[in-house]
Every structure is written in structure tokens, then in C-alpha cells.
Design an enzyme around this catalytic site. Structure first.
Site, PDB file in Angstrom:
ATOM      1  N   HIS A 147       0.825  -1.208   0.000  1.00 35.92           N
ATOM      2  CA  HIS A 147       0.000   0.000   0.000  1.00 35.92           C
ATOM      3  C   HIS A 147       0.861   1.261   0.000  1.00 35.92           C
ATOM      4  CE1 HIS A 147      -3.180  -2.780   0.887  1.00 35.92           C
ATOM      5  NE2 HIS A 147      -2.665  -3.104   2.052  1.00 35.92           N
ATOM      6  N   HIS A 167      -7.179  -4.482  -0.901  1.00 34.82           N
ATOM      7  CA  HIS A 167      -6.550  -5.774  -1.206  1.00 34.82           C
ATOM      8  C   HIS A 167      -7.311  -6.463  -2.324  1.00 34.82           C
ATOM      9  CE1 HIS A 167      -6.171  -4.856   3.106  1.00 34.82           C
ATOM     10  NE2 HIS A 167      -4.913  -5.146   2.903  1.00 34.82           N
TER      11      HIS A 167
END
Lengths: 333, 333
Positions: free
Chosen positions: A57, A219
Site C-alpha cells: 500500500h 486488497h
């Protein structure tokens, strides 16, 4: 799978090694535990602010370590929570006797592992508080989450709580302002194309050539629905609409807006998105006082965007504007 | 084609409208000519620094308008040079009587159109100088170029010349330092996946699943060769090797390194690349004094990276470190 990596198993360690090599004046890495920590020693009497979570991320969370934001960030493997051990080690390394705040995105593994770490360091006499971020309005419960997911609102919690800690606020006040931001921020995202996790080698999901995932997780978790790709303005209208349903945008409201890229989207497209948000908010009488446009909470090379809205008051604006010196956010100093 | 756009023909205008909406304190847009210009009025006696070129490389050039860098940037259509008219208009808008510097990437259309604009404003009595950037060591002559292409070294020219202008240097000195950076910078890039230009709707080139383009141009122009995707470290070794052949890295040399993402590459991968560059340079006794890691000169959503190396001296380092306040680069103020 086409990626600029070496051994998939070494990807996280090599990424953070590169971060430290590039920004050694700001951040260094623990060789033993792999967490990122400020290069400067802990400031006695300052509340320590920590975060962490699965990798993939970037710049979240390691890119936000530095003056005015995080004291340390603990990366897990790709899309995988860090275990309690490195969290404990990072906590002990940054604790300066004034208490510790954990900022945790609401994923089951993260919540559990930070909770275990908190118990362990509390047993050593540390005053640890935990604020869970769950700003994603897309869905209730998800693949890795009970309740709402934590997404780009996390950056706002880290920045604002970090600023409060930096100016010397008491742990109660740092926790309180973090909680206010966490409960005030609302986000939602859209994916146009999936990410590929290195050790799996396959895209996380499959979308048809004309299809998008509305309400995507960071995700690749499913969102609200799949529908056809529409012009950017219609997608933005729908995302802002979903946020509005949840927080009720009011005339005269003053807000901070983040238009966040998911990693694979050109900056120019993010500005097209911001332009539309600004149009909608102007028409609604909502004033965008501050904004961020760029890649802040990504999902590897996923194409898409998210929008985050936080209502501001004078105190939150002051803390947002306070100097910050990290790899990924830098101003005022 | 999956993009966050509305009408392909409106993409450039809507991107720049979003930039101005997000950063109105720094930059505004000319409604008539579409160029980006500082929000603050021209400073009497300051050399005006302008750049421009085809769109699709954001944040280049519009994201670099602001204090300490460009006075104006003139975007063309996607991957297409701006015509002389908006260049002339932008020049007249920012000229403050101390001369004007054009920073132009070496593409035939850009060189021609900035040349025409320079003649037109010179006829109005302005002292206009032009520095052409041709830092890409990959190939001699290319699809849109006679000689070498101008790529990420352009950011260094814009930052350093902008800083010289900001501190009040004479036009001769601003031109001289720009020319020094342009002739000193060396770059090369690699593509893993192509971009898609909105109005064409098709990828600019096709690569097999295990294939890369070594020496890629920022419009998808062919490089030196296609070969198989290798681990990141081997790709970096090859790119640094090509740069080294051209500039000769020496023990004791002090350099600025840019690891630039092409738009669709995750930040984590760029740090893996930087890590390897740092390893190589350490082994060679070359000291990386300053660096940038991120998306600065992109090619829409192309996946890949480029590396730029510039030898520094005290003067260039001082100008690099000088305060800058733009949408995409910001420090020291």
C-alpha cells in the site's frame, strides 16, 4: 506477472531498504525486525505514534514515518498483517515515557496482532492506546474484516494525531483527536484493473474489459457491485453520493478531500476526478479547505481511485497544516 | 481502454482544471490558452522560466509551476507539442522585463514550436533564450526526435534554473546553469507495459508477457532492444551500465539520482530500484547526495522506470536545495 522485483519473498525487505537508502535523513530500518523508525532519537515526553499493516500500500505506512507524523511503522508481508513481535520491538524503540498510540486499519489480522502487542507492552508498564480506522463506506464486513475496512482515511489520522503528539499533547488528547478523525473520515474506492501479489503471480480478481468494481477494497476485496465502466464524472458522482449518504454533506461544511490513486492510475486522471469533486462540492455549498491528490494508500499496481472526505474544524485544520517531514508528505518546515 | 476520463478530447483541459482546483494557491489556468501559470503576479526583474510539451507526462510540466521553479507551463494535447500561440501568450503573461528562458525537451515539434514562439516574442523586444534537454542515452534519433530524446533530466533543469531565476540571477547566468544541467544529466528507461493514448484507444506498442523494452521513450518510442524480463537488479545494472558508458562514473563523484516511475509502477518497486542504484554507486565510490524517487515524468499508465544521474557541485546542490513550492515538488519553505 511483470514486476520490478527480484525474489518475491524479498520484495518487502528490499522496498523498505530502498526507502531508507533514499531518505536516510528521515527514516531508518531495524535490521532485526524490519520496521521503519525515525532517524532521530525519540523525544522525551512526546507521545509515540505507531502504525503498520500489510505491505503493498506504499507509501502507507512507512512513507509517513518522520517529524510530525509517525514515530515508527511496522510493515507486514504483502497484504499480510505484521506479527506482534516487530510491533512490540518498534514500540519499545520509540516509547519516550509519555504513552503510545497505535493507529490500526480495521482488518482482523491487524487488529488482533496490534492488540496482542498492546497487551505485551502494557505488561511492561507502557500506556498504550489503540485507534482503529474503519472509514470505507462501501461494505459492512468483507474478506478480511468484521465491520468496515480501513482505507485512505488512515493517512488523515496519522497526520493529525502525529501533529498533536509533536506539539506535546498529552496521550489523552492525542488519542481523542485520532478518534475524532477516524470516526469523521469517510472513503470509497473504485477499481478499473486488479493488482497482482508477487508470491501469487496472478491478478487478485478479474474484470471484463468494460467492467469496474464499485466500492473496491485495497486488497482487491469485492465492493458493492460490478458495473460497466462509465465516464469519470459519473463514477465520481456515484462515489460522492455513497459518501454523502453516510456523512451528509451540508451547505457551509468545510472539508478536507483526498483523491487517492490505487497505484496504477496516471496522475492526470486523478486531477480529472478532483475537478469533478470540486464541482459537486461547490454546487452543494461545501468548501474544500484542504486536499491531497496522488497515490497515498495504494494496492500495488491496481488501477482506480478512492475519495476520502473529512469535515474540518479550526483544530483539525491547524493540526493538518502543522509541519510534516516524511518521505511521502512534506510541508511547512 | 479503461481510463478515468470523460470525453477523450477534453482530457487535457480537465486535467489542468483539476490541477488548478487542487492547487489554486500555487497555479491557475489561462481560460483562453490553457497554459498553467503561477497564481502570484510576475516579480519585476526576475527572469521568467517557461516550459511545456505534450500532455500525458504529468506532473511534468504543469505540476512544476510555482515558486522556485517554472513561471508557466504550456501543455499540448496528449503526446503532442503545444502550438506557438499559447507559448507566446504564456510568455507575455510572465515576462517581467528581465528575459525569458524556455526549457524544451528535444522533440521535433516542441523544438520547432518553441522556436517560432521565441521569434515572435523576440520581435516584441523580449530577450528569449532556449535550452534544449536531450538527456536520454538510449538512442540517437527516434520517432519524434533528431538527436537524443529529452526525458526526466528535464525536471532537474527546471528546478535548478528556476531556483537561479528566483534568487535574481541575470538571464545569462540562468541560461548558463540550465545549459550545464541539460548537458550534464543522463537518463535511460525501461518499459514493462505500454500506455494507451485516449484518442487512439489502443496500447502504443505490444510486449509479450515476458518481454520488456530496454531504452523506452516517454511516448512509447522504441529503445535499444527488446529482451526478456529479468529480475529488477539486472535491469538496473543494465540501465546504470548504459548511463556509465556515456558519462563515466568516477570514484569520489557526487551525484543526484532520480528513480522515475513511468506512471503505472507501484512506488514500492521504485524503491527496490533505488536500493540497487545505491548499492552499485556505493561499490563504485560514487556518492548520492540527493535523490528523487517517484512519478515525475510519466507516460500515462506505462509500467516501467527510468534512472537519471546528474553530477553535482556546490552551486548545483545549493540551487537544488533552494525552496520550491509547486504541486509536485515542495520543500524548504
Amino acid at each position: 506477472m511483470k514486476k520490478l522485483i527480484n525474489d518475491p519473498k524479498a520484495t518487502v525487505a528490499q522496498t523498505i531498504a530502498g526507502l531508507a537508502a533514499a531518505h536516510g535523513d528521515i527514516v531508518r530500518v531495524s535490521d532485526e525486525f524490519g520496521y521503519a523508525i525515525r532517524s532521530s532519537p525519540p523525544v522525551a515526553g512526546k507521545v509515540a505514534v505507531l502504525s503498520g499493516g500489510g505491505s503493498g500500500h506504499e507509501p502507507l505506512h512507512t512513507g509517513f514515518v518522520g517529524f510530525g507524523m509517525l514515530d515508527a511503522a511496522v510493515p507486514g508481508e504483502m497484504f499480510t498483517s505484521p506479527t506482534p513481535d516487530p510491533i512490540v520491538a518498534a514500540t519499545l524503540a520509540v516509547s519516550a515515557g509519555a504513552g503510545v498510540l497505535y493507529i490500526v486499519k480495521n482488518y482482523t489480522g491487524d487488529v488482533l496482532n496490534f492488540e496482542t502487542a498492546a497487551e505485551l507492552v502494557a505488561a511492561e508498564g507502557l500506556d498504550v492506546r489503540t485507534v482503529v480506522v474503519a472509514d470505507d463506506v462501501a461494505v459492512q464486513d468483507s474478506l478480511f474484516t468484521a465491520g468496515r475496512r480501513g482505507v485512505a482515511g488512515t493517512v488523515l489520522v496519522e497526520k493529525i494525531a502525529g501533529a498533536a503528539a509533536e506539539r506535546g499533547d498529552h496521550i489523552d488528547a492525542v488519542e481523542d483527536v485520532a478518534r475524532r478523525v477516524a470516526s469523521g473520515a469517510r472513503s470509497m474506492g473504485v477499481a478499473l484493473a486488479p493488482p497482482t501479489v508477487p508470491h501469487s503471480g496472478k491478478p487478485s480478481f478479474v474484470l471484463a474489459d468494460d467492467e469496474i468494481e464499485f466500492g473496491i477494497g485495497i486488497h482487491g476485496e469485492p465492493g458493492r457491485e460490478r458495473h460497466r465502466l462509465e465516464p469519470a464524472d459519473q463514477l465520481v458522482d456515484a462515489v460522492v453520493g455513497a459518501i454523502d449518504e453516510d456523512m451528509t454533506l451540508r451547505t457551509g461544511m468545510e472539508v478536507l478531500v483526498v483523491v487517492n490513486g490505487m497505484g496504477g492510475t496516471p496522475l492526470g486522471e486523478l486531477y480529472i476526478v478532483f475537478r469533478r469533486v470540486a464541482e459537486i462540492f461547490r454546487a452543494r455549498g461545501v468548501r474544500i479547505l484542504r486536499n491531497l491528490v496522488g497515490n497515498y494508500v495504494t494496492s500495488l499496481e491496481m488501477q482506480g481511485f478512492s475519495i476520502t472526505v473529512l469535515e474540518l474544524d479550526d483544530e483539525l485544520t491547524r493540526l493538518w497544516d502543522a509541519p510534516v517531514q516524511t518521505a511521502a508528505l512534506r510541508w511547512g518546515r
